[in-house]
Design a protein around this motif. Structure first.
Motif, PDB file in Angstrom:
ATOM      1  N   LYS A  12       0.831  -1.219   0.000  1.00  0.00           N
ATOM      2  CA  LYS A  12       0.000   0.000   0.000  1.00  0.00           C
ATOM      3  C   LYS A  12       0.857   1.257   0.000  1.00  0.00           C
ATOM      4  O   LYS A  12       0.436   2.301  -0.482  1.00  0.00           O
ATOM      5  CB  LYS A  12      -0.948   0.003   1.192  1.00  0.00           C
ATOM      6  CG  LYS A  12      -2.076  -0.987   1.044  1.00  0.00           C
ATOM      7  CD  LYS A  12      -3.061  -0.891   2.182  1.00  0.00           C
ATOM      8  CE  LYS A  12      -4.162  -1.923   1.977  1.00  0.00           C
ATOM      9  NZ  LYS A  12      -5.102  -1.946   3.081  1.00  0.00           N
ATOM     10  N   LYS A  13       2.070   1.156   0.519  1.00  0.00           N
ATOM     11  CA  LYS A  13       2.992   2.287   0.562  1.00  0.00           C
ATOM     12  C   LYS A  13       3.326   2.782  -0.851  1.00  0.00           C
ATOM     13  O   LYS A  13       3.659   3.951  -1.039  1.00  0.00           O
ATOM     14  CB  LYS A  13       4.270   1.878   1.306  1.00  0.00           C
ATOM     15  CG  LYS A  13       5.270   2.966   1.457  1.00  0.00           C
ATOM     16  CD  LYS A  13       6.484   2.501   2.225  1.00  0.00           C
ATOM     17  CE  LYS A  13       7.442   3.668   2.391  1.00  0.00           C
ATOM     18  NZ  LYS A  13       8.617   3.328   3.132  1.00  0.00           N
ATOM     19  N   LEU A  14       3.220   1.911  -1.828  1.00  0.00           N
ATOM     20  CA  LEU A  14       3.588   2.273  -3.199  1.00  0.00           C
ATOM     21  C   LEU A  14       2.590   3.223  -3.851  1.00  0.00           C
ATOM     22  O   LEU A  14       2.914   3.873  -4.840  1.00  0.00           O
ATOM     23  CB  LEU A  14       3.748   1.007  -4.048  1.00  0.00           C
ATOM     24  CG  LEU A  14       4.847   0.055  -3.581  1.00  0.00           C
ATOM     25  CD1 LEU A  14       4.859  -1.208  -4.431  1.00  0.00           C
ATOM     26  CD2 LEU A  14       6.208   0.736  -3.600  1.00  0.00           C
ATOM     27  N   PHE A  15       1.376   3.299  -3.331  1.00  0.00           N
ATOM     28  CA  PHE A  15       0.349   4.162  -3.912  1.00  0.00           C
ATOM     29  C   PHE A  15      -0.031   5.328  -2.997  1.00  0.00           C
ATOM     30  O   PHE A  15      -1.155   5.818  -3.065  1.00  0.00           O
ATOM     31  CB  PHE A  15      -0.901   3.344  -4.265  1.00  0.00           C
ATOM     32  CG  PHE A  15      -0.809   2.674  -5.600  1.00  0.00           C
ATOM     33  CD1 PHE A  15      -1.192   3.340  -6.753  1.00  0.00           C
ATOM     34  CD2 PHE A  15      -0.321   1.388  -5.712  1.00  0.00           C
ATOM     35  CE1 PHE A  15      -1.098   2.731  -8.003  1.00  0.00           C
ATOM     36  CE2 PHE A  15      -0.226   0.765  -6.952  1.00  0.00           C
ATOM     37  CZ  PHE A  15      -0.611   1.438  -8.096  1.00  0.00           C
ATOM     38  N   GLY A  46       5.549  -4.671  -9.507  1.00  0.00           N
ATOM     39  CA  GLY A  46       4.899  -4.563  -8.214  1.00  0.00           C
ATOM     40  C   GLY A  46       3.396  -4.625  -8.366  1.00  0.00           C
ATOM     41  O   GLY A  46       2.860  -5.464  -9.090  1.00  0.00           O
ATOM     42  N   ASN A  47       2.696  -3.693  -7.736  1.00  0.00           N
ATOM     43  CA  ASN A  47       1.239  -3.699  -7.806  1.00  0.00           C
ATOM     44  C   ASN A  47       0.696  -2.664  -8.788  1.00  0.00           C
ATOM     45  O   ASN A  47      -0.460  -2.281  -8.709  1.00  0.00           O
ATOM     46  CB  ASN A  47       0.627  -3.551  -6.413  1.00  0.00           C
ATOM     47  CG  ASN A  47       1.090  -2.313  -5.677  1.00  0.00           C
ATOM     48  OD1 ASN A  47       1.976  -1.602  -6.118  1.00  0.00           O
ATOM     49  ND2 ASN A  47       0.489  -2.072  -4.525  1.00  0.00           N
ATOM     50  N   GLY A  48       1.531  -2.212  -9.715  1.00  0.00           N
ATOM     51  CA  GLY A  48       1.017  -1.468 -10.855  1.00  0.00           C
ATOM     52  C   GLY A  48       1.194   0.025 -10.883  1.00  0.00           C
ATOM     53  O   GLY A  48       0.557   0.703 -11.688  1.00  0.00           O
ATOM     54  N   VAL A  67       5.767  -7.539 -15.123  1.00  0.00           N
ATOM     55  CA  VAL A  67       6.640  -8.637 -14.708  1.00  0.00           C
ATOM     56  C   VAL A  67       7.050  -8.432 -13.254  1.00  0.00           C
ATOM     57  O   VAL A  67       7.492  -7.343 -12.872  1.00  0.00           O
ATOM     58  CB  VAL A  67       7.906  -8.682 -15.595  1.00  0.00           C
ATOM     59  CG1 VAL A  67       8.806  -9.835 -15.188  1.00  0.00           C
ATOM     60  CG2 VAL A  67       7.537  -8.749 -17.068  1.00  0.00           C
ATOM     61  N   ASP A  68       6.898  -9.473 -12.449  1.00  0.00           N
ATOM     62  CA  ASP A  68       7.369  -9.407 -11.066  1.00  0.00           C
ATOM     63  C   ASP A  68       7.593 -10.815 -10.539  1.00  0.00           C
ATOM     64  O   ASP A  68       6.973 -11.768 -11.016  1.00  0.00           O
ATOM     65  CB  ASP A  68       6.362  -8.667 -10.173  1.00  0.00           C
ATOM     66  CG  ASP A  68       7.030  -8.006  -8.976  1.00  0.00           C
ATOM     67  OD1 ASP A  68       7.144  -6.767  -8.983  1.00  0.00           O
ATOM     68  OD2 ASP A  68       7.454  -8.724  -8.051  1.00  0.00           O
ATOM     69  N   VAL A  69       8.474 -10.929  -9.548  1.00  0.00           N
ATOM     70  CA  VAL A  69       8.734 -12.226  -8.913  1.00  0.00           C
ATOM     71  C   VAL A  69       7.752 -12.511  -7.783  1.00  0.00           C
ATOM     72  O   VAL A  69       7.609 -13.648  -7.365  1.00  0.00           O
ATOM     73  CB  VAL A  69      10.183 -12.320  -8.372  1.00  0.00           C
ATOM     74  CG1 VAL A  69      11.190 -12.244  -9.502  1.00  0.00           C
ATOM     75  CG2 VAL A  69      10.463 -11.256  -7.333  1.00  0.00           C
ATOM     76  N   LEU A  74       1.557  -9.126  -7.928  1.00  0.00           N
ATOM     77  CA  LEU A  74       0.875  -9.287  -9.217  1.00  0.00           C
ATOM     78  C   LEU A  74      -0.629  -9.471  -9.040  1.00  0.00           C
ATOM     79  O   LEU A  74      -1.416  -8.961  -9.843  1.00  0.00           O
ATOM     80  CB  LEU A  74       1.478 -10.455  -9.993  1.00  0.00           C
ATOM     81  CG  LEU A  74       2.908 -10.223 -10.494  1.00  0.00           C
ATOM     82  CD1 LEU A  74       3.479 -11.512 -11.069  1.00  0.00           C
ATOM     83  CD2 LEU A  74       2.963  -9.093 -11.511  1.00  0.00           C
ATOM     84  N   LEU A  75      -1.033 -10.184  -8.001  1.00  0.00           N
ATOM     85  CA  LEU A  75      -2.467 -10.354  -7.751  1.00  0.00           C
ATOM     86  C   LEU A  75      -3.118  -9.020  -7.388  1.00  0.00           C
ATOM     87  O   LEU A  75      -4.237  -8.730  -7.817  1.00  0.00           O
ATOM     88  CB  LEU A  75      -2.696 -11.394  -6.651  1.00  0.00           C
ATOM     89  CG  LEU A  75      -2.355 -12.834  -7.039  1.00  0.00           C
ATOM     90  CD1 LEU A  75      -2.453 -13.757  -5.823  1.00  0.00           C
ATOM     91  CD2 LEU A  75      -3.236 -13.324  -8.173  1.00  0.00           C
ATOM     92  N   ASP A  76      -2.415  -8.202  -6.621  1.00  0.00           N
ATOM     93  CA  ASP A  76      -2.924  -6.875  -6.294  1.00  0.00           C
ATOM     94  C   ASP A  76      -3.013  -6.018  -7.570  1.00  0.00           C
ATOM     95  O   ASP A  76      -3.996  -5.315  -7.782  1.00  0.00           O
ATOM     96  CB  ASP A  76      -2.026  -6.207  -5.252  1.00  0.00           C
ATOM     97  CG  ASP A  76      -2.629  -4.924  -4.700  1.00  0.00           C
ATOM     98  OD1 ASP A  76      -3.854  -4.886  -4.447  1.00  0.00           O
ATOM     99  OD2 ASP A  76      -1.872  -3.948  -4.525  1.00  0.00           O
ATOM    100  N   LEU A  77      -1.996  -6.110  -8.422  1.00  0.00           N
ATOM    101  CA  LEU A  77      -2.014  -5.388  -9.695  1.00  0.00           C
ATOM    102  C   LEU A  77      -3.202  -5.832 -10.548  1.00  0.00           C
ATOM    103  O   LEU A  77      -3.921  -4.998 -11.114  1.00  0.00           O
ATOM    104  CB  LEU A  77      -0.700  -5.625 -10.448  1.00  0.00           C
ATOM    105  CG  LEU A  77      -0.428  -4.772 -11.684  1.00  0.00           C
ATOM    106  CD1 LEU A  77       1.049  -4.814 -12.018  1.00  0.00           C
ATOM    107  CD2 LEU A  77      -1.225  -5.165 -12.888  1.00  0.00           C
TER     108      LEU A  77
END
Length: 192
Positions: A12-15, A46-48, A67-69, A74-77
């Motif tokens: 969540k920190k990413l947005f 990450g999450n997009g 692309v992500d590991v 990815l599911l959040d994205l």
């Protein structure tokens, strides 16, 4: 690479509003010449944060490969893409540390806040750069090792001069380096 990796529990920190206002992802991608119809590969998506505005820009005639590991990211994205009505423009790609798991070549490839996490940097670049077409744009956004406000430990960060040299060794030309945000830099160039 896992010891340096951003933990999905903090996604969540990413947005945050601060990050959105500071980086302005849609504006930044447009300034870097992402355009309608492009094949955009977002490595470490990450999450997009960049994939979602990228999908808006490439439109129905383009495609984003996120692309992500980390499957949780990815599911959040995927959920965010569905909520935004962009799921048909974004393909989720689960990668491994040194396996891109891609089949498609890029017009535009982004590595945002990822490269400092990579241990085998040369192997990693060679793996992904196989998917760059002649004339493709490649962009890296990384933490500035001279800034201390936030981000990964300073000893994990990579200097822009070192990254620039690695890109030059892989036939990336017209390289530009500029400061962005308050603690990051951006490097962009074109595959020849």
């Amino acid at each position: 690479m896992s010891g340096k990796r951003f933990h999905p529990a903090r996604k969540k920190k990413l947005f945050t509003e601060k990050r959105l206002k500071s980086l302005k992802p849609a504006e930044l991608l447009s300034e870097l010449y992402l355009k309608e119809g492009d094949i955009f590969i977002d490595v470490g998506a990450g999450n997009g944060f960049f994939s979602l505005p990228g999908a808006e820009i490439v439109g129905e005639s383009g495609k984003v490969y996120s692309v992500d590991v980390e499957i949780d990211m990815l599911l959040d994205l995927k959920h965010r893409a569905q909520q935004a009505g962009l799921a048909d423009r974004i393909e989720i790609v689960k990668s491994e540390d040194n396996d891109a798991n891609l089949q498609q070549s890029a017009d535009f490839m982004l590595f945002a806040y990822l490269f400092h996490e990579v241990d085998a940097k040369d192997k990693f670049l060679d793996n992904y750069f196989r998917f760059l077409k002649k004339g493709s744009r490649v962009v890296f956004i990384e933490w500035d090792p001279e800034k201390r406000e936030e981000g990964p430990p300073l000893h994990h960060r990579i200097r822009s001069e070192q990254l620039k040299t690695m890109l030059e060794q892989r036939d990336i030309k017209n390289i530009e380096v500029k400061a962005i945000d308050y603690n990051s830099y951006l490097i962009s160039g074109v595959k020849v």
